[in-house]
Design a protein around this motif. Sequence first.
Motif, PDB file in Angstrom:
ATOM      1  N   LEU A 143       3.437 -15.324  -8.157  1.00  0.00           N
ATOM      2  CA  LEU A 143       4.584 -15.567  -7.787  1.00  0.00           C
ATOM      3  C   LEU A 143       5.495 -14.414  -7.139  1.00  0.00           C
ATOM      4  O   LEU A 143       6.474 -14.295  -6.450  1.00  0.00           O
ATOM      5  CB  LEU A 143       5.494 -16.376  -8.667  1.00  0.00           C
ATOM      6  N   ALA A 144       4.873 -13.084  -7.895  1.00  0.00           N
ATOM      7  CA  ALA A 144       5.703 -11.948  -7.451  1.00  0.00           C
ATOM      8  C   ALA A 144       5.541 -11.372  -5.951  1.00  0.00           C
ATOM      9  O   ALA A 144       6.280 -10.720  -5.771  1.00  0.00           O
ATOM     10  CB  ALA A 144       5.433 -10.808  -8.612  1.00  0.00           C
ATOM     11  N   GLY A 145       4.502 -11.945  -5.340  1.00  0.00           N
ATOM     12  CA  GLY A 145       4.215 -11.638  -4.159  1.00  0.00           C
ATOM     13  C   GLY A 145       5.394 -11.894  -3.260  1.00  0.00           C
ATOM     14  O   GLY A 145       5.438 -11.393  -2.215  1.00  0.00           O
ATOM     15  N   VAL A 146       6.336 -12.779  -3.537  1.00  0.00           N
ATOM     16  CA  VAL A 146       7.530 -13.265  -2.672  1.00  0.00           C
ATOM     17  C   VAL A 146       8.186 -11.733  -2.364  1.00  0.00           C
ATOM     18  O   VAL A 146       8.872 -11.586  -1.325  1.00  0.00           O
ATOM     19  CB  VAL A 146       8.466 -14.443  -3.018  1.00  0.00           C
ATOM     20  N   GLY A 147       8.246 -11.055  -3.345  1.00  0.00           N
ATOM     21  CA  GLY A 147       9.048  -9.771  -3.083  1.00  0.00           C
ATOM     22  C   GLY A 147       8.481  -8.935  -2.045  1.00  0.00           C
ATOM     23  O   GLY A 147       9.061  -8.128  -1.360  1.00  0.00           O
ATOM     24  N   GLY A 148       7.120  -9.025  -1.686  1.00  0.00           N
ATOM     25  CA  GLY A 148       6.686  -8.305  -0.573  1.00  0.00           C
ATOM     26  C   GLY A 148       7.057  -8.886   0.646  1.00  0.00           C
ATOM     27  O   GLY A 148       7.110  -8.156   1.664  1.00  0.00           O
ATOM     28  N   GLY A 149       7.499 -10.142   0.902  1.00  0.00           N
ATOM     29  CA  GLY A 149       7.804 -10.567   1.888  1.00  0.00           C
ATOM     30  C   GLY A 149       9.208 -10.239   2.461  1.00  0.00           C
ATOM     31  O   GLY A 149       9.585 -10.102   3.692  1.00  0.00           O
ATOM     32  N   ASN A 150      10.065  -9.653   1.511  1.00  0.00           N
ATOM     33  CA  ASN A 150      11.516  -9.181   1.800  1.00  0.00           C
ATOM     34  C   ASN A 150      11.489  -8.136   2.745  1.00  0.00           C
ATOM     35  O   ASN A 150      12.205  -7.871   3.728  1.00  0.00           O
ATOM     36  CB  ASN A 150      12.069  -8.802   0.736  1.00  0.00           C
ATOM     37  N   PHE A 151      10.359  -7.194   2.805  1.00  0.00           N
ATOM     38  CA  PHE A 151      10.174  -6.002   3.727  1.00  0.00           C
ATOM     39  C   PHE A 151      10.029  -6.491   5.241  1.00  0.00           C
ATOM     40  O   PHE A 151      10.783  -6.261   5.829  1.00  0.00           O
ATOM     41  CB  PHE A 151       8.962  -5.296   3.437  1.00  0.00           C
ATOM     42  N   ALA A 152       9.232  -7.612   5.316  1.00  0.00           N
ATOM     43  CA  ALA A 152       9.166  -8.081   6.729  1.00  0.00           C
ATOM     44  C   ALA A 152      10.320  -8.659   7.296  1.00  0.00           C
ATOM     45  O   ALA A 152      10.638  -8.261   8.507  1.00  0.00           O
ATOM     46  CB  ALA A 152       8.108  -9.244   6.825  1.00  0.00           C
ATOM     47  N   SER A 153      11.158  -9.489   6.712  1.00  0.00           N
ATOM     48  CA  SER A 153      12.394 -10.261   7.212  1.00  0.00           C
ATOM     49  C   SER A 153      13.345  -9.228   7.328  1.00  0.00           C
ATOM     50  O   SER A 153      14.009  -8.954   8.242  1.00  0.00           O
ATOM     51  CB  SER A 153      12.631 -11.136   6.085  1.00  0.00           C
TER      52      SER A 153
END
Length: 464
Positions: A143-153
């Motif tokens: 679930l913590a992987g969603v934090g990695g998506g913030n970079f792209a957006s």
Amino acid sequence: MTAPSTAPAPSSGPRRGGRWIEHWDPEDETFWNTTGERIARRNLFFSVLSEHIGFSIWTLWSVLVLFMGPEYGLTPADKFLLTSMVTLVGAVVRVPYTFAVAVFGGRNWTVISAGLLLVPTVAAFAVMEPGTSFTTFLLVGLLAGVGGGNFASSMTNINAYFPLRKKGWALGLNAGGGNIGVPVIQLIALAIIGANGRPRVLLGIYIPLILLAAVLAFRFMDNLEKVRNDTGAAQDAARDGHTWIMSFLYVGTFGSFIGYSFAFGQVLTNQFGRTPLQAAYLTFIGPLLGSLIRPVGGRLADRWGGARISLYTYVGMGAATAVLVYASQQKSLGLFVPVFVALFVLSGLGNGSTFKMIPGIFHTKALARGLTGEAAAAYGRRLSGASMGLIGAVGALGGVGINLAFRQSFLSYGSGTGAFVAFLVFYAACFAVTWAVYLRKPAGATSPAASAAEKEPQLGYAEV
């Protein structure tokens, strides 16, 4: 509030809810100096804040595994697998996060994505205790992987705000401010470990910070009407060979940064026998310096060309890795730590320079097509924005590869030496690709008989 000059008139057509700016032309120097720069900098600041916390939550488990002593029943291989899977999810979600900006708006998606960080944080808070199964830890870690998506957006959003001449600095600052979330959470963990605190204390600190980031984004950020979800741009970016070449190069820079951020502490505890507290005193230094220097990499790329800076970066990363192979074989902690930190610094420089190359490459392609002025800038923004999600996702997969390489190296040899040899070979490949594609002059480049088609791929790429 949004400046009046950028607000849409009531009769200008349908207007979705929230703060939307219809007119945005950063390449117009008058617009930029009178209105655009102030708005762009404000959005950059709050974008950095949200991305910073996103990085902290994404790399949360690199810290939590140091807390998890023998009573948790996890082997070193289990811990490397756990951090590998967290990195994998963070890489994959970068693709939908990129296009979410155009669907929801940059401000709106920043609020949503910040709120989503509560899910992995609260879940980890609930299960973090001895006796929890490895499968449960793995599922919650994913679930913590969603934090990695913030970079792209965040990068896609900020890319639209700044003119081409300032993108290296802006994207470097945005990414560096986000990346620094890695050492910050490690420093907070160091304070907690030093005070004999529990992992839940660390998690409890971040819950109100996540809420604060979401509220500030809601209050102070804007959406750009001109940023639209362009399926054609995504398809064009995916078909363009430069997207995949830059993805490969980004594996070498950002993939290294995030992979080493997850693995550094575990290498120190497993190979050099450091305690969690001793490891925590060292692990934050590399990510901190690598994050702080990323805007410098972007600034140097603005001045000297991203391709040149990236090439020299790979030379340095290869040299540092060769020394790490020796230090690992000799079990020399005194040599290993400063050289590993230097590798972090070089990866940070390369992060800034490689990401600066992306808009420059597509703008160069626009010029080669005969486009000029705003038409060329619009073409570059369209494809660079669409490609960033793909490049960021593939680059983050490098972090998965690094943790899996360390896992296999420790299983096979009892140390990280084998993994470092593999990394050395990869950096040599990155050097070769950068030189061959972006800096090598084609054989017939100076011949008057050379066709335009032959010249086009090399047009200005050394300066991107």
